[in-house]
Design a protein around this motif. Structure first.
Motif, PDB file in Angstrom:
ATOM      1  N   VAL A 384       0.851  -1.194   0.000  1.00 47.57           N
ATOM      2  CA  VAL A 384       0.000   0.000   0.000  1.00 47.57           C
ATOM      3  C   VAL A 384       0.881   1.236   0.000  1.00 47.57           C
ATOM      4  N   ARG A 385       0.540   2.185  -0.862  1.00 51.72           N
ATOM      5  CA  ARG A 385       1.226   3.463  -0.848  1.00 51.72           C
ATOM      6  C   ARG A 385       0.193   4.581  -0.862  1.00 51.72           C
ATOM      7  N   ILE A 386       0.594   5.712  -0.314  1.00 51.36           N
ATOM      8  CA  ILE A 386      -0.250   6.901  -0.285  1.00 51.36           C
ATOM      9  C   ILE A 386       0.406   7.934  -1.192  1.00 51.36           C
ATOM     10  N   SER A 392       3.486  11.599  -6.268  1.00 49.58           N
ATOM     11  CA  SER A 392       4.632  11.475  -5.369  1.00 49.58           C
ATOM     12  C   SER A 392       4.165  10.787  -4.089  1.00 49.58           C
ATOM     13  N   GLU A 393       5.002   9.890  -3.580  1.00 47.97           N
ATOM     14  CA  GLU A 393       4.607   9.080  -2.430  1.00 47.97           C
ATOM     15  C   GLU A 393       4.692   9.883  -1.142  1.00 47.97           C
ATOM     16  N   MET A 394       3.659   9.760  -0.305  1.00 49.26           N
ATOM     17  CA  MET A 394       3.574  10.516   0.939  1.00 49.26           C
ATOM     18  C   MET A 394       4.154   9.689   2.084  1.00 49.26           C
ATOM     19  N   GLY A 400      -3.320  11.061   1.321  1.00 50.61           N
ATOM     20  CA  GLY A 400      -3.318  11.083  -0.132  1.00 50.61           C
ATOM     21  C   GLY A 400      -4.187   9.947  -0.625  1.00 50.61           C
ATOM     22  N   GLU A 401      -4.151   9.688  -1.942  1.00 44.57           N
ATOM     23  CA  GLU A 401      -4.945   8.564  -2.437  1.00 44.57           C
ATOM     24  C   GLU A 401      -4.287   7.247  -2.036  1.00 44.57           C
ATOM     25  N   ILE A 435      -9.233   8.414  -0.019  1.00 44.88           N
ATOM     26  CA  ILE A 435      -8.205   9.263   0.567  1.00 44.88           C
ATOM     27  C   ILE A 435      -7.973   8.813   2.008  1.00 44.88           C
ATOM     28  N   GLY A 436      -6.720   8.638   2.365  1.00 48.79           N
ATOM     29  CA  GLY A 436      -6.410   8.223   3.729  1.00 48.79           C
ATOM     30  C   GLY A 436      -4.930   8.270   3.984  1.00 48.79           C
ATOM     31  N   TYR A 437      -4.521   7.666   5.091  1.00 47.06           N
ATOM     32  CA  TYR A 437      -3.093   7.613   5.428  1.00 47.06           C
ATOM     33  C   TYR A 437      -2.799   6.324   6.181  1.00 47.06           C
ATOM     34  N   VAL A 438      -1.533   5.957   6.203  1.00 47.64           N
ATOM     35  CA  VAL A 438      -1.053   4.789   6.942  1.00 47.64           C
ATOM     36  C   VAL A 438      -0.091   5.285   8.008  1.00 47.64           C
ATOM     37  N   ASP A 439      -0.304   4.848   9.257  1.00 45.50           N
ATOM     38  CA  ASP A 439       0.578   5.325  10.319  1.00 45.50           C
ATOM     39  C   ASP A 439       1.839   4.466  10.412  1.00 45.50           C
TER      40      ASP A 439
END
Length: 555
Positions: A384-386, A392-394, A400-401, A435-439
């Motif tokens: 999984v990438r954001i 560009s990777e977050m 991000g998506e 849209i989200g994030y990974v901690d």
């Protein structure tokens, strides 16, 4: 995974059933079978144990063992008359015949196209004709709807008894052995929609489905290992003492969650599946007590119904050991109520999509309760990438998506190369549209959706599709469909329209007649003025949501 979990390392070690290797640039299960039917065949070992509790069309209860299901499946296979790779549509409500149909199609080497049986005649025909099946396996109600919609293809109604002579004639010549499928052969087509509201068939390969199913099994095995460690016993000792598990099937089987977590996974595990013909909170409570249901997977709306619309009273829910949810955010106050009503049950949640053959992230027990606002921890085989809008990777913690890559991801959309190309970034990363994030610990948090979609009671409703139908109604000059928060449904689909005739029920009825009833707006507000626009001259749904109380006449 962002850190090495000792249980994960143990369960996926070299030589174990869940050993993970890298192949074709993707993490995969080293011992995954290439053909889903090989996994299905292994379930024969459960023999005379009860597999299914179901109700026939006249309401008569049916109890079928694993042996009976396989005998029925084996009888149906030569009646299909198909060869490997040929498509067969399945269009029925949840029932034993649906399951037998799926098992038979896979045994015969076919590709099972799972039709949303809740659709209108026009929707059903559109889905069936999209995949050009050799045959449609159907129940009597859906057969009538398909004919009403103008479908003229071959259908086989499995809910009507076959004459013994006809069975003999159809099965006299045994079906050709299709051989073993290649892992990348298409296995099933499940339908979803895009932001345009156009129906699309998601092509899942044998590898896609098997990876998704094994990833769920892996998560369950990790839970068992953690339990064993906590109690100082072995996993074998726990398994030897466990009674047969029982699952309440409430998800539609044409959904990837219904197909995977509440049909195929229990089949492989030797569990009992109890089918609810239609959702009713009081019936659910009674079935849980009567059938000693141990596992309930449902959208939050259903759990809310059980707590607020059913009479729990002296109902015995002590058999419930696992309660899982997905499809929409899990309200924290609902979680507290469930804990109070079922303190013995382990809670869980998940995040996934049809295009990824089910779950992308899961969290069970402490994994879930330590971060209940999350949608789970990213599964081991999912990358999984954001990313930001410029791809560009977050870094961890930034939104991000959400994009995913892995062996469980679909082959593409059936006969839609342009849609397939648009669904992938850099050729291999599936765009989720969320849209989200990974901690830092690998938990995923969903905060918004790029695609204009409402999730109401766990059902995806695409606003563009509803707006298309609204725009066809005489007298409507402008319309916009969107979701507003709802305590029970999570989101309620509503519509704002500019029209000559302000008849709310007429507008709702118009949509309900042309689409599945659950896609009709729950409320309709009428505006005397042109709907608000943003800087791109598109209807501003943010402004409409803010103005909704005023539009609908609430203080």
């Amino acid at each position: 995974m962002n850190r090495i979990d000792p249980v994960f390392a143990e369960v996926t070690a070299a030589g174990s059933p869940f050993e993970i290797i890298e192949r074709d640039g993707l993490r995969q299960f080293a011992h995954a079978l290439p053909d889903l039917n090989l996994m299905i065949e292994a379930a024969r070992r459960h023999g005379d144990k009860t597999f299914l509790v179901d109700f026939s069309s006249d309401g008569t209860e049916r109890r079928l063992s694993f042996n009976q299901m396989f005998a029925w499946r084996d009888q149906l296979v030569p009646m299909l008359g198909i060869r490997r790779g040929e498509r067969v549509a399945i269009c029925m409500r949840n029932r034993a015949e649906w399951m037998v149909a799926f098992l038979a199609v896979i045994k015969a080497g076919g590709v099972a196209a799972l039709i949303n049986s809740r659709g209108s005649p026009a929707e059903l025909v559109a889905m069936v004709e999209d995949v050009s099946p050799l045959l449609v396996l159907i129940d009597s109600r859906r057969a009538a709807l398909l004919r009403e919609g103008g479908y003229a293809g071959r259908m086989l109604d499995l809910t009507k008894p076959f004459d013994a002579d006809e069975i003999d004639r159809r099965t006299r010549a045994p079906a050709d052995d299709p051989g073993v499928a290649s892992a990348l052969d298409p296995c099933s087509i499940l339908f979803t929609s895009g932001t345009t509201g156009r129906v699309k068939g998601v092509v899942l390969t044998h590898r896609s489905l098997i990876t998704g199913l094994m990833a769920t099994q892996l998560s369950g095995m990790m839970v068992l290992h953690n339990m064993a460690r906590a109690h100082g016993v072995t996993v074998r000792e726990i398994l030897e003492k466990l009674p047969q598990q029982a699952v309440l099937l409430v998800y539609p089987l044409f959904h990837v969650s219904g197909l995977g977590s509440t049909f195929l996974s229990p089949l492989f595990a030797g569990s009992k599946v109890v089918i609810m013909r239609r959702w009713d909170a009081q019936d659910a409570v009674q079935l849980i007590e009567r059938e000693h249901i141990t596992q309930l997977t449902a959208v939050p709306t259903m759990l809310w119904d059980m707590l607020h619309r059913a009479t729990l009273g002296d109902a015995n829910l002590s058999s419930l050991r696992n309660i899982a949810s997905g499809g929409q955010a899990f309200p924290v106050n609902l979680l507290d109520e469930i804990r109070s009503a079922c303190p013995q049950a382990v809670m869980g949640t998940g995040y996934g999509m049809t295009e990824a053959a089910g779950a992308i992230a899961q969290a069970v027990g402490e994994d879930f309760t330590c971060k209940p606002a999350s949608a789970g921890r990213v599964l081991p085989l999912a990358d999984v990438r954001i990313v930001s809008p410029d791809l560009s990777e977050m870094p961890a913690g930034q939104s991000g998506e959400i994009q995913v890559r892995g062996a469980m991801v679909m082959q593409g959309y059936w006969d839609r190369p342009e849609d397939t190309a648009a669904a992938f970034a850099d050729g291999s990363w599936l765009r989720t549209g969320d849209i989200g994030y990974v901690d830092e610990e690998g938990y995923i948090f969903i905060i918004d959706r790029i695609k204009d979609m409402v999730i109401s009671g766990g059902e995806n409703i695409y606003c563009a599709e509803v707006e298309r139908v609204l725009g066809q109604m005489p007298g409507i000059k402008e319309c916009a469909a969107f979701g507003i928060p709802d305590e029970r449904l999570g989101e309620l689909l509503v519509a704002a329209v500019v029209a000559d005739n302000e008849n709310e029920q007429a507008v709702i009825h118009w949509v309900a007649e042309r689409l599945a009833r659950y896609k009709a707006p729950g409320r309709v507000a009428f505006s005397k003025e042109r709907l608000p626009r943003n800087h791109l001259s598109k209807v501003d749904k943010v402004a409409l949501r803010q103005a909704w109380p005023k539009l609908i006449g609430e203080k």
